[in-house]
Motif scaffolding. Structure first.
Motif, PDB file in Angstrom:
ATOM      1  N   GLU A 146       1.093  -1.373   0.174  1.00 21.15           N
ATOM      2  CA  GLU A 146      -0.322   0.409  -0.454  1.00 21.15           C
ATOM      3  C   GLU A 146       0.507   1.239  -0.113  1.00 21.15           C
ATOM      4  N   ARG A 147       1.688   1.399   0.299  1.00 21.06           N
ATOM      5  CA  ARG A 147       2.729   2.239   0.505  1.00 21.06           C
ATOM      6  C   ARG A 147       4.057   1.710  -0.050  1.00 21.06           C
ATOM      7  N   PHE A 148       4.813   2.778  -0.309  1.00 23.26           N
ATOM      8  CA  PHE A 148       5.858   2.455  -1.579  1.00 23.26           C
ATOM      9  C   PHE A 148       6.903   3.960  -2.127  1.00 23.26           C
ATOM     10  N   THR A 149       8.269   3.332  -2.506  1.00 21.44           N
ATOM     11  CA  THR A 149       8.889   4.801  -3.104  1.00 21.44           C
ATOM     12  C   THR A 149       8.693   4.581  -4.344  1.00 21.44           C
ATOM     13  N   LEU A 150       9.052   6.524  -4.376  1.00 20.79           N
ATOM     14  CA  LEU A 150       8.537   6.157  -6.250  1.00 20.79           C
ATOM     15  C   LEU A 150      10.044   5.235  -6.954  1.00 20.79           C
ATOM     16  N   THR A 151      11.116   5.253  -6.143  1.00 20.69           N
ATOM     17  CA  THR A 151      11.199   4.083  -7.104  1.00 20.69           C
ATOM     18  C   THR A 151      10.959   2.899  -7.050  1.00 20.69           C
ATOM     19  N   GLU A 152      10.296   2.461  -6.440  1.00 21.70           N
ATOM     20  CA  GLU A 152       9.917   0.877  -6.556  1.00 21.70           C
ATOM     21  C   GLU A 152       8.978   1.650  -7.238  1.00 21.70           C
ATOM     22  N   LEU A 153       7.896   2.248  -7.224  1.00 20.61           N
ATOM     23  CA  LEU A 153       7.050   2.022  -8.587  1.00 20.61           C
ATOM     24  C   LEU A 153       7.275   2.427  -9.351  1.00 20.61           C
ATOM     25  N   GLN A 154       8.963   2.846 -10.247  1.00 22.32           N
ATOM     26  CA  GLN A 154       8.844   3.066 -11.191  1.00 22.32           C
ATOM     27  C   GLN A 154       9.533   1.629 -11.585  1.00 22.32           C
ATOM     28  N   HIS A 155      10.221   0.869 -10.688  1.00 27.45           N
ATOM     29  CA  HIS A 155      11.033  -0.307 -11.097  1.00 27.45           C
ATOM     30  C   HIS A 155      10.148  -1.315 -11.211  1.00 27.45           C
ATOM     31  N   THR A 156       8.505  -1.244 -10.331  1.00 31.37           N
ATOM     32  CA  THR A 156       7.399  -1.779 -11.282  1.00 31.37           C
ATOM     33  C   THR A 156       7.244  -1.613 -12.897  1.00 31.37           C
ATOM     34  N   TYR A 157       6.957  -0.448 -12.136  1.00 36.06           N
ATOM     35  CA  TYR A 157       6.374   0.058 -14.164  1.00 36.06           C
ATOM     36  C   TYR A 157       7.384  -0.378 -15.464  1.00 36.06           C
ATOM     37  N   GLU A 158       8.882  -0.360 -15.090  1.00 35.24           N
ATOM     38  CA  GLU A 158       9.450  -0.877 -15.759  1.00 35.24           C
ATOM     39  C   GLU A 158       9.811  -2.700 -15.369  1.00 35.24           C
ATOM     40  N   ALA A 159       9.423  -3.386 -15.176  1.00 33.16           N
ATOM     41  CA  ALA A 159       8.927  -5.084 -15.128  1.00 33.16           C
ATOM     42  C   ALA A 159       7.888  -5.159 -16.204  1.00 33.16           C
ATOM     43  N   ILE A 160       7.360  -4.843 -15.603  1.00 31.24           N
ATOM     44  CA  ILE A 160       5.958  -4.481 -16.246  1.00 31.24           C
ATOM     45  C   ILE A 160       5.856  -4.300 -17.808  1.00 31.24           C
ATOM     46  N   LEU A 161       6.060  -2.968 -18.014  1.00 37.12           N
ATOM     47  CA  LEU A 161       6.673  -2.744 -19.424  1.00 37.12           C
ATOM     48  C   LEU A 161       7.731  -3.211 -20.504  1.00 37.12           C
ATOM     49  N   GLN A 162       8.598  -3.774 -19.820  1.00 31.39           N
ATOM     50  CA  GLN A 162       9.211  -4.544 -20.538  1.00 31.39           C
ATOM     51  C   GLN A 162      10.863  -3.374 -20.959  1.00 31.39           C
ATOM     52  N   THR A 163      10.689  -2.336 -20.349  1.00 33.44           N
ATOM     53  CA  THR A 163      11.632  -1.029 -20.323  1.00 33.44           C
ATOM     54  C   THR A 163      12.157  -0.723 -19.697  1.00 33.44           C
ATOM     55  N   ARG A 164      13.483   0.489 -19.737  1.00 34.08           N
ATOM     56  CA  ARG A 164      13.548   1.103 -18.940  1.00 34.08           C
ATOM     57  C   ARG A 164      13.192   2.460 -19.035  1.00 34.08           C
TER      58      ARG A 164
END
Lengths: 217, 217
Positions: free
Chosen positions: A153-171
């Motif tokens: 439920e609570r996360f850092t912006l770095t964790e959020l970015q890594h999540t989007y990167e893993a799903i979208l398969q891009t940096r």
């Protein structure tokens, strides 16, 4: 009825993110057909107790894993005369997005986690169901808050970015990602921080987040 | 089986555009339950002849309307113990996009056309199924070629613009619309023209268009 009825089942694709890899939680079947094979958690609709198929999949997950996913979406029907050796069958499939810690804490579950890009042989047409679920998640993630549901439920912006990167398969470029997230207006700072005293990271949450009612997409 | 099986049906939301209005083709039920009520065309899955539920809905449409829709997409499952007075039932719903002329030429059909924004009382939960279909069409139309399937195979840019306007419920600026369509690269000029000798309008078609195989979205 003039015609024999199809067998109706529900199956769940439980997606999670572990060590930056999009994974799926599978289990081993304890009965025929496909006894001992790796499969999606699922079960037969119980017309005497399930109000609808969403109630069916929630009951199945409670029984087999002991937890209730926060994000659950109906995916698609897979059906036909050949997909189940018993009879003509129909599966209503669901996608659940679950933070890894929640899945791992589900004490009743005996999951096997595998990368969605390296699936083992699976029972029924479950490989096809998983492919549809992953395509749906990837397709929707570029314009929705779906990836948030893979995080606590609570996360850092770095964790959020890594999540989007893993799903979208891009940096993604860090400052650009943060600017877009801010402009989007879906983030709320919690005031809490994690990490060292030198460079503490702010914890965020999804604005308007409620535990069970949120629907996205 | 330990449990009685649900009744499994398929239903089609046939969307079309007539005189600039997004309409749905409904029919009158000829049997119970809801005999004589207005409803979506649909029927029961026949496990001895249908390969899967898409084969079921195509068979039902052939039998009840005499035509095969060019664009057919699985929508969603509607299910539960209360939606059909006979028993616990499940409907796999489909959306079809059909040019009005094709629907009107379906000689076996006895359709009633109504605006999607002014539905009469309907059998079962068909109003809810239609609402989901219209939301899907409107949601996808801003980024897909879905609206093309409401047009004949060859159309003018003005007809295309009016189609997008009817679905998106907004006026679009002509030169901006044409610039975007050109940049998108999905249009192919046929070389044919319609209209007066003074200002003939070019006829276009969707690039790579094939009659039955195209899937979009």
């Amino acid at each position: 009825m003039d015609y024999p009825l199809p067998l109706v089942t529900v199956d769940a694709v439980l997606l999670t993110l572990r060590a930056g890899v999009l994974e799926i939680a599978l289990h081993q079947r304890d009965r025929d057909p496909f006894k001992n094979a790796t499969a999606l958690p699922g079960g037969v609709v119980h017309v005497d107790e399930d109000g609808d198929t969403e109630a069916s999949i929630r009951r199945v997950l409670r029984e087999k894993t002991g937890f209730e996913p926060r994000y659950l979406e109906q995916l698609q029907v897979f059906s036909g005369k050949d997909r189940d050796p018993r009879q003509w069958s129909l599966s209503v499939s669901y996608v659940a997005l679950v933070p890894a810690a929640e899945l791992e804490a589900a004490t009743q579950a005996d999951f096997r986690f595998v990368s969605v890009d390296a699936l083992p042989p699976l029972a029924f047409d479950h490989a096809e169901i998983i492919a549809a679920a992953v395509a749906r998640l990837r397709g929707k993630s570029s314009y929705s808050t779906l990836p948030f549901f893979l995080l606590p439920e609570r996360f850092t912006l770095t964790e959020l970015q890594h999540t989007y990167e893993a799903i979208l398969q891009t940096r993604l470029e860090k400052s650009n990602f943060r600017r877009k997230m801010e402009a989007w207006g879906v983030l709320e700072a919690t005031g809490e921080h994690v990490g060292g005293a030198q460079r503490p990271a702010q914890l965020y949450r999804l604005k308007g987040f409620t535990l069970f009612d949120r629907s996205v997409g």
